[in-house]
Scaffold this active site. Structure first.
Site, mmCIF file in Angstrom:
data_model
loop_
_atom_site.group_PDB
_atom_site.id
_atom_site.type_symbol
_atom_site.label_atom_id
_atom_site.label_comp_id
_atom_site.label_asym_id
_atom_site.label_seq_id
_atom_site.Cartn_x
_atom_site.Cartn_y
_atom_site.Cartn_z
ATOM 1 N N VAL A 11 66.343 24.691 60.783
ATOM 2 C CA VAL A 11 66.304 25.511 61.995
ATOM 3 C C VAL A 11 67.651 25.460 62.719
ATOM 4 O O VAL A 11 68.235 26.506 63.044
ATOM 5 C CB VAL A 11 65.153 25.048 62.922
ATOM 6 C CG1 VAL A 11 65.214 25.775 64.262
ATOM 7 C CG2 VAL A 11 63.817 25.296 62.249
ATOM 8 N N LEU A 156 61.210 31.179 61.044
ATOM 9 C CA LEU A 156 61.867 31.359 59.751
ATOM 10 C C LEU A 156 61.180 30.542 58.656
ATOM 11 O O LEU A 156 60.567 29.514 58.912
ATOM 12 C CB LEU A 156 63.346 30.969 59.836
ATOM 13 C CG LEU A 156 63.743 29.532 60.204
ATOM 14 C CD1 LEU A 156 63.704 28.609 58.998
ATOM 15 C CD2 LEU A 156 65.139 29.541 60.798
ATOM 16 N N GLY A 260 52.453 23.339 51.044
ATOM 17 C CA GLY A 260 53.217 22.123 51.302
ATOM 18 C C GLY A 260 54.322 22.445 52.281
ATOM 19 O O GLY A 260 54.223 23.395 53.056
ATOM 20 N N CYS A 263 56.248 22.244 57.414
ATOM 21 C CA CYS A 263 55.729 22.964 58.585
ATOM 22 C C CYS A 263 54.210 23.120 58.581
ATOM 23 O O CYS A 263 53.536 22.605 59.468
ATOM 24 C CB CYS A 263 56.384 24.327 58.663
ATOM 25 S SG CYS A 263 58.173 24.194 58.681
HETATM 26 C C1 UGA Z 1 56.358 28.299 57.414
HETATM 27 C C2 UGA Z 1 56.046 29.660 58.058
HETATM 28 O O1 UGA Z 1 55.793 30.616 57.018
HETATM 29 C C3 UGA Z 1 57.221 30.147 58.916
HETATM 30 O O2 UGA Z 1 56.871 31.353 59.576
HETATM 31 C C4 UGA Z 1 57.526 29.059 59.971
HETATM 32 O O3 UGA Z 1 58.645 29.429 60.762
HETATM 33 C C5 UGA Z 1 57.843 27.754 59.247
HETATM 34 O O4 UGA Z 1 56.714 27.369 58.440
HETATM 35 C C6 UGA Z 1 58.115 26.706 60.307
HETATM 36 O O5 UGA Z 1 57.202 26.361 61.058
HETATM 37 O O6 UGA Z 1 59.275 26.317 60.478
HETATM 38 P P1 UGA Z 1 57.766 27.510 55.257
HETATM 39 O O7 UGA Z 1 57.146 26.172 55.480
HETATM 40 O O8 UGA Z 1 59.236 27.602 55.035
HETATM 41 O O9 UGA Z 1 57.445 28.478 56.520
HETATM 42 O O10 UGA Z 1 57.077 28.143 53.971
HETATM 43 P P2 UGA Z 1 55.941 29.217 53.668
HETATM 44 O O11 UGA Z 1 56.547 30.392 53.016
HETATM 45 O O12 UGA Z 1 55.106 29.445 54.847
HETATM 46 O O13 UGA Z 1 55.088 28.423 52.569
HETATM 47 C C7 UGA Z 1 54.388 27.230 52.904
HETATM 48 C C8 UGA Z 1 53.561 26.760 51.733
HETATM 49 O O14 UGA Z 1 52.451 27.626 51.520
HETATM 50 C C9 UGA Z 1 54.287 26.692 50.382
HETATM 51 O O15 UGA Z 1 53.949 25.475 49.743
HETATM 52 C C10 UGA Z 1 53.757 27.866 49.610
HETATM 53 O O16 UGA Z 1 53.769 27.675 48.231
HETATM 54 C C11 UGA Z 1 52.340 27.953 50.149
HETATM 55 N N1 UGA Z 1 51.749 29.299 50.035
HETATM 56 C C12 UGA Z 1 52.279 30.331 50.734
HETATM 57 C C13 UGA Z 1 50.624 29.474 49.257
HETATM 58 O O17 UGA Z 1 50.106 28.528 48.623
HETATM 59 N N2 UGA Z 1 50.059 30.727 49.206
HETATM 60 C C14 UGA Z 1 50.571 31.784 49.889
HETATM 61 O O18 UGA Z 1 49.999 32.886 49.807
HETATM 62 C C15 UGA Z 1 51.707 31.579 50.671
#
Ligand code: UGA
Length: 433
Positions: A11, A156, A260, A263
């Site tokens: 961030v 983000l 995972g 966040c």
């Molecule tokens: C997440 C949020 O998406 C952001 O909007 C937020 O700003 C961020 O946390 C934060 O709080 O800083 P991030 O942790 O980078 O972002 O990743 P994501 O894209 O949200 O994915 C999180 C997890 O969910 C990953 O392990 C991904 O593989 C999993 N996931 C995501 C799934 O299993 N299925 C999905 O459909 C989407």
């Protein structure tokens, strides 16, 4: 504008680079000399697509400065707190660094006439934290210092952090001070999106609710995958059709081995913790976490029940593609449990190898090439949906593996295609072929 940012993680550093690129003068404060030196040399330390280029560009333009001391706070219009808030064992967010930083900011605030400072927390903090930050600032600031706290949460995603900062679905600004709101609106003016201006506490809650809702969608998709496996349906076909209802949507409902990262798991835990303290029934949120763990356990069971030998290969270790981050990655849980059961594991990931080595060291065998990783192995497990796995030479994969068995935790291949290539293909919520 002159801005100070405390913290240079995902961030902090992304925010610094993006706002420097808009022409602002940014000072980033860290607390480790070695890291500050690396940043000054244009090394972002973390892996994030496009970040190195943006860092180098703005260092060259002298719009970015990395320091260890807090003196820049005095001349800044905005001070962002972007330090880590890791979960404690009980799920509560550890705010000790935020509060230490707030004290130092307070001590360094300017009391020059007509100088107003907005102190804004970009770290994800439980509802009510900004009021505590305000109190700490008041206790430590020089008399007559004019300042106000504001919450300006970050949305983000790792892997697309720069794009997300430049193209967010919304900018949220929450403060009790109109002046602070105006300054933050001015800063975000080049970002063409909806700006939500609200009160401090609502802004704090918006961040947690957003991440909890995203976690809900993922756990819901995983729950449906359990149904699909029991009744022999195809979860992807089910969710594709369900998602066509515009009230529901298909985005962020991909079943797999669970969410995972630093966040979603942490924020759901923290929301549960806050809810309990407020006397709210948090059963719904606890269920989201439970399903997240269950989906990993189911995957593990599938692997154990359908392999004879003990030599396995894993592709994908990062918690998601385009990052080297392995915090709360499903891969860690799966590897730990397989090792306990006596499996020998060879691994490959395009970015996260160094980080996974720090945890497992000599317990795993590491490869720089995805094909080498699978030679003579009983089965291949896919734990992160990196693009480079999607169009591999499947004939070669089948020949290199000892047995043509793939356990796909991210549903990246078409089951019928895998059958045609002669694989025993186990995926999530889809019939085994
Ligand atoms: C997440 C949020 O998406 C952001 O909007 C937020 O700003 C961020 O946390 C934060 O709080 O800083 P991030 O942790 O980078 O972002 O990743 P994501 O894209 O949200 O994915 C999180 C997890 O969910 C990953 O392990 C991904 O593989 C999993 N996931 C995501 C799934 O299993 N299925 C999905 O459909 C989407």
């Amino acid at each position: 504008m002159r801005i100070t940012i405390i913290g240079h993680g995902y961030v902090g550093l992304v925010t610094a680079c993006v706002f420097a690129d808009f022409g602002n003068e940014i000072t980033v404060i860290g607390h480790t000399k070695e890291k500050i030196d690396r940043l000054k040399q244009g090394d972002p330390i973390i892996y994030e697509p496009g970040l190195k280029e943006l860092l180098e560009k703005n260092l060259k333009a002298k719009r970015l400065n990395f320091v260890l001391d807090y003196s820049s706070v005095k001349t800044s219009e905005i001070v962002f707190i972007a330090v880590g808030t890791p979960p404690k064992n009980n799920g509560e967010a550890d705010l000790s660094t935020v509060f230490t930083v707030a004290k130092k900011i307070g001590q360094n605030l300017s009391n020059k006439k007509n100088h107003f400072t907005v102190v804004s927390c970009k770290s994800t903090v439980p509802v009510g934290t900004n009021k505590i930050i305000e109190k700490i600032l008041k206790e430590n600031a020089p008399q007559d210092a004019e300042f106000s706290v504001a919450s300006c949460p970050e949305f983000l995603r790792e892997g697309t952090a720069i794009y997300d900062t430049l193209n967010p679905d919304r900018v949220v600004i929450g403060s009790e001070s109109n002046k602070a709101n105006e300054i933050l609106l001015k800063l975000h003016q080049p970002i063409n999106t909806k700006k939500v201006v609200t009160d401090l506490t609502s802004a704090e809650l918006i961040k947690y609710v957003s991440n909890a809702m995203l976690a809900t969608k993922i756990s819901f998709a995983n729950l449906i995958s359990f149904y699909a496996e029991k009744v022999g349906a195809d979860v992807e076909a089910v969710l594709d059709a369900v998602g066509l209802d515009q009230r529901i949507g298909r985005i962020f409902m991909n079943p797999g081995i669970g969410y995972g990262g630093s966040c979603l798991p942490k924020d759901v835990m923290a929301l549960i913790d806050v809810g309990k303290k407020l006397g709210i029934d948090t059963g719904f949120l606890e269920e989201i976490e439970k399903i997240n763990l269950l989906t990993r356990k189911n995957f593990l069971k599938k692997v154990v029940n359908n392999t004879n030998g003990k030599n396995l290969a894993i592709w994908g270790l990062a918690f998601k593609p385009y990052t080297d981050d392995i915090r709360f990655a499903p891969s860690i849980f799966i590897i730990e449990n397989l090792l306990k059961k006596g499996y020998k594991i060879d691994v490959y990931d395009p970015a996260a190898m160094e980080n996974i080595k720090k945890i497992f060291d000599k317990k795993l065998t590491y490869h720089n090439n995805l094909y080498q990783c699978i030679i003579g192995k009983e089965a291949l497990l896919i734990l992160t949906e990196w693009n480079e796995f999607k169009q591999v030479d499947l004939n070669k994969v089948r020949k290199l593996l000892k047995k043509p068995v793939i356990f796909d935790g991210r549903n990246i291949y078409n089951p019928q295609l895998m059958k045609n290539f002669g694989f025993n293909y186990y995926s999530i919520g889809r019939p085994v072929v």
